[in-house]
Design a protein around this motif. Structure first.
Motif, PDB file in Angstrom:
ATOM      1  N   LEU A 252     -67.963  18.133  48.485  1.00 46.85           N
ATOM      2  CA  LEU A 252     -67.067  19.095  47.849  1.00 46.85           C
ATOM      3  C   LEU A 252     -67.465  20.505  48.267  1.00 46.85           C
ATOM      4  CD1 LEU A 252     -66.764  17.362  44.372  1.00 46.85           C
ATOM      5  CD2 LEU A 252     -65.162  17.248  46.288  1.00 46.85           C
ATOM      6  N   ASP A 253     -67.934  21.343  47.328  1.00 45.07           N
ATOM      7  CA  ASP A 253     -68.290  22.721  47.685  1.00 45.07           C
ATOM      8  C   ASP A 253     -69.809  22.940  47.687  1.00 45.07           C
ATOM      9  OD1 ASP A 253     -68.657  22.544  44.951  1.00 45.07           O
ATOM     10  OD2 ASP A 253     -67.628  24.426  44.488  1.00 45.07           O
ATOM     11  N   GLU A 254     -70.551  21.878  48.008  1.00 47.16           N
ATOM     12  CA  GLU A 254     -72.008  21.937  48.046  1.00 47.16           C
ATOM     13  C   GLU A 254     -72.524  21.421  49.390  1.00 47.16           C
ATOM     14  OE1 GLU A 254     -72.221  20.815  43.290  1.00 47.16           O
ATOM     15  OE2 GLU A 254     -73.154  19.469  44.743  1.00 47.16           O
ATOM     16  N   GLY A 255     -73.625  21.992  49.856  1.00 44.85           N
ATOM     17  CA  GLY A 255     -74.240  21.537  51.099  1.00 44.85           C
ATOM     18  C   GLY A 255     -75.681  21.133  50.863  1.00 44.85           C
ATOM     19  N   TYR A 256     -76.048  19.957  51.373  1.00 47.14           N
ATOM     20  CA  TYR A 256     -77.399  19.420  51.213  1.00 47.14           C
ATOM     21  C   TYR A 256     -78.048  19.256  52.584  1.00 47.14           C
ATOM     22  CZ  TYR A 256     -75.871  18.707  46.479  1.00 47.14           C
ATOM     23  OH  TYR A 256     -75.395  18.924  45.206  1.00 47.14           O
ATOM     24  N   ILE A 257     -78.989  20.139  52.892  1.00 45.17           N
ATOM     25  CA  ILE A 257     -79.666  20.115  54.184  1.00 45.17           C
ATOM     26  C   ILE A 257     -80.735  19.028  54.144  1.00 45.17           C
ATOM     27  CG2 ILE A 257     -81.085  21.423  55.801  1.00 45.17           C
ATOM     28  CD1 ILE A 257     -79.752  23.979  54.638  1.00 45.17           C
ATOM     29  N   GLY A 258     -80.647  18.108  55.079  1.00 41.66           N
ATOM     30  CA  GLY A 258     -81.620  17.031  55.143  1.00 41.66           C
ATOM     31  C   GLY A 258     -82.665  17.241  56.212  1.00 41.66           C
ATOM     32  N   ASN A 259     -82.319  18.000  57.257  1.00 41.37           N
ATOM     33  CA  ASN A 259     -83.208  18.104  58.407  1.00 41.37           C
ATOM     34  C   ASN A 259     -83.135  19.486  59.037  1.00 41.37           C
ATOM     35  OD1 ASN A 259     -81.607  15.515  58.205  1.00 41.37           O
ATOM     36  ND2 ASN A 259     -83.404  14.772  59.261  1.00 41.37           N
ATOM     37  N   VAL A 260     -84.305  20.039  59.279  1.00 45.52           N
ATOM     38  CA  VAL A 260     -84.450  21.237  60.106  1.00 45.52           C
ATOM     39  C   VAL A 260     -85.694  20.971  60.950  1.00 45.52           C
ATOM     40  CG1 VAL A 260     -84.837  23.728  60.198  1.00 45.52           C
ATOM     41  CG2 VAL A 260     -83.515  22.750  58.290  1.00 45.52           C
ATOM     42  N   ALA A 261     -85.536  20.937  62.255  1.00 46.26           N
ATOM     43  CA  ALA A 261     -86.686  20.623  63.111  1.00 46.26           C
ATOM     44  C   ALA A 261     -86.570  21.339  64.451  1.00 46.26           C
ATOM     45  CB  ALA A 261     -86.777  19.115  63.341  1.00 46.26           C
ATOM     46  N   VAL A 262     -87.724  21.794  64.946  1.00 41.45           N
ATOM     47  CA  VAL A 262     -87.822  22.433  66.260  1.00 41.45           C
ATOM     48  C   VAL A 262     -89.057  21.848  66.944  1.00 41.45           C
ATOM     49  CG1 VAL A 262     -88.164  24.607  67.501  1.00 41.45           C
ATOM     50  CG2 VAL A 262     -86.724  24.555  65.444  1.00 41.45           C
ATOM     51  N   PHE A 263     -88.897  21.428  68.203  1.00 41.27           N
ATOM     52  CA  PHE A 263     -90.037  20.935  68.963  1.00 41.27           C
ATOM     53  C   PHE A 263     -91.137  21.997  68.971  1.00 41.27           C
ATOM     54  CE2 PHE A 263     -87.221  17.840  71.232  1.00 41.27           C
ATOM     55  CZ  PHE A 263     -88.022  16.708  71.081  1.00 41.27           C
ATOM     56  N   PRO A 264     -92.402  21.584  68.824  1.00 37.01           N
ATOM     57  CA  PRO A 264     -93.510  22.564  68.823  1.00 37.01           C
ATOM     58  C   PRO A 264     -93.480  23.522  70.011  1.00 37.01           C
ATOM     59  CG  PRO A 264     -94.325  20.433  68.112  1.00 37.01           C
ATOM     60  CD  PRO A 264     -92.881  20.225  68.552  1.00 37.01           C
ATOM     61  N   ALA A 265     -93.122  23.055  71.186  1.00 40.00           N
ATOM     62  CA  ALA A 265     -93.104  23.921  72.373  1.00 40.00           C
ATOM     63  C   ALA A 265     -92.049  25.028  72.286  1.00 40.00           C
ATOM     64  CB  ALA A 265     -92.855  23.080  73.627  1.00 40.00           C
ATOM     65  N   PHE A 266     -91.080  24.872  71.388  1.00 39.97           N
ATOM     66  CA  PHE A 266     -90.002  25.857  71.282  1.00 39.97           C
ATOM     67  C   PHE A 266     -90.085  26.699  70.007  1.00 39.97           C
ATOM     68  CE2 PHE A 266     -88.104  22.616  74.084  1.00 39.97           C
ATOM     69  CZ  PHE A 266     -87.742  23.423  75.149  1.00 39.97           C
ATOM     70  N   ARG A 267     -91.137  26.525  69.238  1.00 45.24           N
ATOM     71  CA  ARG A 267     -91.251  27.276  67.980  1.00 45.24           C
ATOM     72  C   ARG A 267     -91.566  28.741  68.238  1.00 45.24           C
ATOM     73  NH1 ARG A 267     -94.374  22.526  64.664  1.00 45.24           N
ATOM     74  NH2 ARG A 267     -92.533  21.177  64.554  1.00 45.24           N
TER      75      ARG A 267
ATOM     76  N   CYS B 127     -91.892  15.665  64.527  1.00 51.21           N
ATOM     77  CA  CYS B 127     -91.991  16.617  63.417  1.00 51.21           C
ATOM     78  C   CYS B 127     -92.235  16.002  62.046  1.00 51.21           C
ATOM     79  CB  CYS B 127     -90.713  17.462  63.351  1.00 51.21           C
ATOM     80  SG  CYS B 127     -90.506  18.550  64.774  1.00 51.21           S
ATOM     81  N   PHE B 128     -91.876  14.742  61.849  1.00 47.66           N
ATOM     82  CA  PHE B 128     -91.901  14.182  60.496  1.00 47.66           C
ATOM     83  C   PHE B 128     -92.721  12.901  60.424  1.00 47.66           C
ATOM     84  CE2 PHE B 128     -87.664  16.346  60.832  1.00 47.66           C
ATOM     85  CZ  PHE B 128     -87.980  17.417  60.006  1.00 47.66           C
ATOM     86  N   SER B 129     -93.399  12.706  59.290  1.00 53.85           N
ATOM     87  CA  SER B 129     -94.196  11.494  59.095  1.00 53.85           C
ATOM     88  C   SER B 129     -93.314  10.270  58.857  1.00 53.85           C
ATOM     89  CB  SER B 129     -95.178  11.670  57.937  1.00 53.85           C
ATOM     90  OG  SER B 129     -94.503  11.877  56.715  1.00 53.85           O
ATOM     91  N   GLN B 130     -92.091  10.478  58.397  1.00 56.96           N
ATOM     92  CA  GLN B 130     -91.126   9.391  58.220  1.00 56.96           C
ATOM     93  C   GLN B 130     -89.817   9.796  58.905  1.00 56.96           C
ATOM     94  OE1 GLN B 130     -91.392   8.982  53.871  1.00 56.96           O
ATOM     95  NE2 GLN B 130     -92.381   7.022  54.271  1.00 56.96           N
ATOM     96  N   PRO B 131     -89.812   9.732  60.230  1.00 60.63           N
ATOM     97  CA  PRO B 131     -88.648  10.240  60.980  1.00 60.63           C
ATOM     98  C   PRO B 131     -87.423   9.348  60.854  1.00 60.63           C
ATOM     99  CG  PRO B 131     -90.187   9.169  62.457  1.00 60.63           C
ATOM    100  CD  PRO B 131     -90.845   9.191  61.101  1.00 60.63           C
ATOM    101  N   TRP B 132     -86.265   9.966  60.999  1.00 63.01           N
ATOM    102  CA  TRP B 132     -85.018   9.225  61.083  1.00 63.01           C
ATOM    103  C   TRP B 132     -84.959   8.566  62.459  1.00 63.01           C
ATOM    104  CZ3 TRP B 132     -80.283  12.328  58.894  1.00 63.01           C
ATOM    105  CH2 TRP B 132     -80.491  12.601  57.545  1.00 63.01           C
ATOM    106  N   SER B 133     -84.483   7.345  62.497  1.00 65.07           N
ATOM    107  CA  SER B 133     -84.340   6.626  63.763  1.00 65.07           C
ATOM    108  C   SER B 133     -83.075   7.085  64.481  1.00 65.07           C
ATOM    109  CB  SER B 133     -84.248   5.122  63.501  1.00 65.07           C
ATOM    110  OG  SER B 133     -83.028   4.817  62.856  1.00 65.07           O
ATOM    111  N   GLN B 134     -82.983   6.715  65.748  1.00 68.78           N
ATOM    112  CA  GLN B 134     -81.779   7.046  66.508  1.00 68.78           C
ATOM    113  C   GLN B 134     -80.552   6.399  65.866  1.00 68.78           C
ATOM    114  OE1 GLN B 134     -82.097   6.912  70.768  1.00 68.78           O
ATOM    115  NE2 GLN B 134     -79.896   6.647  71.025  1.00 68.78           N
ATOM    116  N   ARG B 135     -80.708   5.200  65.327  1.00 72.90           N
ATOM    117  CA  ARG B 135     -79.578   4.518  64.687  1.00 72.90           C
ATOM    118  C   ARG B 135     -79.106   5.276  63.437  1.00 72.90           C
ATOM    119  NH1 ARG B 135     -79.963  -1.472  62.439  1.00 72.90           N
ATOM    120  NH2 ARG B 135     -81.568  -1.490  64.024  1.00 72.90           N
ATOM    121  N   VAL B 136     -80.047   5.778  62.636  1.00 73.96           N
ATOM    122  CA  VAL B 136     -79.685   6.561  61.453  1.00 73.96           C
ATOM    123  C   VAL B 136     -78.984   7.847  61.878  1.00 73.96           C
ATOM    124  CG1 VAL B 136     -80.603   7.885  59.503  1.00 73.96           C
ATOM    125  CG2 VAL B 136     -81.462   5.583  59.957  1.00 73.96           C
TER     126      VAL B 136
END
Length: 139
Positions: free
Chosen positions: A56-71, A16-25
């Protein structure tokens, strides 16, 4: 998200991403007490995932991803609703995320989920270089 799902989530990132997070990350995020990650599975396979950091009382979404076959099956909608429930339980004031300016389908999706543009990060993305729009949903 469970540890045994990490290889599939790393594959999803790469799909999904041009700069994907690795499994270690992803593994380090899973161990981070400030992180909240959910997966959606279909037929025993990870179909999508969402992740955020709670400060604290804030949320920062870093990732939202769905495999193309399941979109187009409302998986991302259900994942975000899970974060919304978490936000309400934790009494978060808002959730925020960045999206590529040119990603019109994602922008429309987030707008439909109650996010509104609150800012811009010039040249935030690479490969290709593009501005990010900062979107926030208030509670």
């Amino acid at each position: 998200m469970r540890r045994e799902e990490l290889p599939q989530v790393a594959q999803l990132e790469a799909a999904c991403f041009s700069q994907p997070w690795s499994q270690r990350v992803l593994e380090s995020e899973l161990a981070n007490p400030a992180s909240v990650f959910y997966t959606a599975c279909m037929g025993g396979q990870v179909a999508g995932y969402v992740g955020m950091q709670q400060v604290l009382d804030e949320g920062y979404i870093g990732n939202v991803a769905v495999f193309p076959a399941f979109r187009r099956r409302r998986i991302a909608t259900r994942l975000l609703r899970g974060l919304f429930l978490h936000a309400r339980r934790e009494k978060l004031r808002f959730l925020t995320l960045e999206v590529r300016e040119g990603n019109l389908p994602a922008r429309a999706f987030y707008q439909g989920m109650g996010f509104q543009q609150v800012g811009r990060r010039p040249r935030f993305y690479e490969d290709p270089v593009e501005d990010a729009l900062l979107l926030t949903r208030y509670f």
